[in-house]
Design an enzyme around this catalytic site. Structure first.
Site, PDB file in Angstrom:
ATOM      1  N   ASN A   1       0.830  -1.207   0.000  1.00 61.86           N
ATOM      2  CA  ASN A   1       0.000   0.000   0.000  1.00 61.86           C
ATOM      3  C   ASN A   1       0.868   1.262   0.000  1.00 61.86           C
ATOM      4  OD1 ASN A   1      -2.719  -0.608  -0.218  1.00 61.86           O
ATOM      5  ND2 ASN A   1      -2.944  -1.103   1.953  1.00 61.86           N
TER       6      ASN A   1
ATOM      7  N   HIS B   1      -3.286   3.270  -2.152  1.00 60.64           N
ATOM      8  CA  HIS B   1      -4.427   2.477  -1.679  1.00 60.64           C
ATOM      9  C   HIS B   1      -5.319   1.949  -2.799  1.00 60.64           C
ATOM     10  CE1 HIS B   1      -3.907   2.667   2.643  1.00 60.64           C
ATOM     11  NE2 HIS B   1      -3.392   3.879   2.445  1.00 60.64           N
TER      12      HIS B   1
ATOM     13  N   ASP C   1      -6.310  -1.830  -3.253  1.00 63.33           N
ATOM     14  CA  ASP C   1      -7.673  -2.384  -3.383  1.00 63.33           C
ATOM     15  C   ASP C   1      -7.741  -3.366  -4.546  1.00 63.33           C
ATOM     16  OD1 ASP C   1      -8.469  -0.924  -1.256  1.00 63.33           O
ATOM     17  OD2 ASP C   1      -9.596   0.593  -2.385  1.00 63.33           O
TER      18      ASP C   1
ATOM     19  N   GLU D   1      -6.386  -7.655   5.167  1.00 63.01           N
ATOM     20  CA  GLU D   1      -5.809  -8.439   4.071  1.00 63.01           C
ATOM     21  C   GLU D   1      -5.797  -9.920   4.440  1.00 63.01           C
ATOM     22  OE1 GLU D   1      -4.107  -6.202   5.931  1.00 63.01           O
ATOM     23  OE2 GLU D   1      -2.017  -6.805   6.257  1.00 63.01           O
TER      24      GLU D   1
END
Lengths: 350, 106
Positions: free
Chosen positions: A206, A211, A215, A242
């Site tokens: 990330n 981000h 995703d 996660e």
């Protein structure tokens, strides 16, 4: 709104028709026998179905088939169940009345008919019919609303069971399924396995790619993990950020290890670039596998803890790998877990 | 009916205006009934006489002719009892009534 007059006497048909027409009842149908009335209604069921015949005036004494029998037969046709039948007869003995009402008649008019009485009874029978029609429409509307509500609830239930980001089942759904499978495993003395998987160094990913990329990565891995188990009843959910959990009913540790390894290698094969991963060039996962078998004294959470422990071990041992933890309760104290390294190398027939 | 002096007097019946269109037909049918009765009597066909009486009983008053309902009632009973004399008498009563009746609509 139309009325059917059934009478073998032409004088009777004419008189009843004249009185009703003068009172404003426009559509009058005439039948000269019970048979021709049944033919008329039977040939064109729509006449009753669309509500166009709203009342039947039925003579009792007729040759061939009498009005009471005709009434009984008409009432057997579902379209006409709610269409009121008024019997008309010169004979008013109690037995006749009783039989007529048992056959489904709603009222009885004596011959010779009195105009005031006839019209009053026709009016009240029609009012009853309209009331029933209104009620049936309301019932239909209610049923439709109930159906829509049920569908909406099912859709809500479905939406609330899925994870918004990845589209696979969420943790809430997992809890439901897992407890169900747990009870089944205990009841049927079948094995039950759990895989807890975690994306390796996802925080670094990330930080490196942002981000939105994070995703996308979660979505791809969720899809891959979700597609790996193939048996009916196998269940994958997003457990946390996660972290993913897999429930494998009627599957022992060996089978579960095969599934976990297939997940691991499939994720690695996606070759999602992870430049800052200390483990390798691609995004990888670590998994902990745990099972129960014939264990009646455990709580479901203890299987989750065991899988978590195995996952911890897999991370500690260098990630992009899986570890197995088995649970026994007889020889070790209740919370005790032990490591089953040897199982990892065993052949599996799953 | 037995008093000769009254046999030819008009009988006034007040009928509902609603039925003005159908009353002439009704009375015509009753004239035919007189003939049917005579034929049936010759053939001892009491069943037809009973049906005819029942029908007259059921409708006479509805059209405003209570007397026809009464005649029908007597005929139905006489047919059941196979009382030829009574049937013949009621046929005459009917015939006489039909000759004398005069309808006024209101």
């Amino acid at each position: 709104m139309s009325i059917l007059i059934v009478d073998d006497s032409p004088d009777a048909r004419l008189l009843l028709e004249a009185i009703l027409k003068r009172a404003g009842h426009k559509d009058i149908y005439l039948a000269d026998s019970a048979r021709s009335a049944l033919d008329y209604l039977g040939k064109d069921n729509l006449k009753g179905a669309d509500g166009s015949i709203e009342l039947i005036l039925m003579d009792v004494t007729m040759p061939d088939m009498n009005g009471i029998e005709a009434c009984r037969r008409i009432k057997e046709i579902s379209h006409f169940r709610d269409v009121p039948v008024i019997m008309v007869s010169a004979n008013t003995n109690l037995d006749d009345l009783q039989t007529a009402f048992a056959a489904g008649a709603v009222d009885y008019i004596r011959k010779p008919p009195n105009k005031v009485e006839l019209l009053a009874r026709v009016r009240s029978a029609l009012r009853l019919k309209h009331e029933m029609d209104r009620r049936r429409i309301r019932e239909r509307e209610l049923l439709e609303v109930t159906r829509q509500l049920t569908a909406a609830n099912e859709e809500l239930e479905r939406i609330s069971s899925l994870d918004g980001l990845t589209g696979i089942p969420n943790r809430r759904y997992f809890e439901k399924i897992f407890h169900k499978e747990w009870r089944r495993a205990v009841r049927q003395a079948e094995p039950l396995s759990l895989i807890m998987s975690d994306i390796d160094h996802f925080k670094y990913y990330n930080d490196q790619y942002g981000h939105l990329a994070g995703d996308d990565c979660l979505r791809m891995i969720a899809k891959t993990i979700n597609n790996t188990p193939r048996r009916p009843g196998d269940f994958v959910a997003r457990y946390g950020g996660e972290e993913f959990v897999t429930v494998l009913p009627n599957t022992g540790i060996n089978g579960a290890v095969v599934v976990a390894e297939a997940m691991r290698s499939s994720v690695e094969a996606l070759e999602i670039e992870h430049a800052v991963s200390p483990v390798g060039a691609w995004v990888t996962i670590s998994s902990g596998v745990a099972d129960i078998f014939h264990v009646l004294v455990l709580e479901p959470d203890e299987l989750i803890s065991a899988a978590d422990k195995a996952l911890y071990l897999a991370k500690r041992e260098g990630r992009n790998r899986l570890e197995v933890v088995g649970i026994i309760t007889k020889d070790v104290e209740k919370t005790g877990c032990y490591r089953r390294e040897g199982d990892l190398n065993r052949d599996s027939k799953r | 009916m037995t008093q000769n002096g009254k046999q030819n007097e008009k009988i006034i019946v007040h009928a509902d205006d609603d039925t003005a269109d159908i009353i002439p037909g009704f009375l015509k049918n009753r004239h035919r009934d007189v003939e049917t009765l005579e034929d049936a009597l010759q053939n001892n066909d009491y069943e037809s006489i009973g049906i005819l009486g029942h029908s007259m009983k059921g409708m006479g008053g509805g059209y405003g002719f209570d007397a026809i309902t009464d005649i029908g009632m007597s005929l139905e009973q006489a047919a059941e009892e196979k009382d030829t004399g009574e049937i013949r008498r009621q046929a005459e009563v009917l015939s006489n009534y039909l000759e004398r009746v005069e309808v006024r609509y209101e």
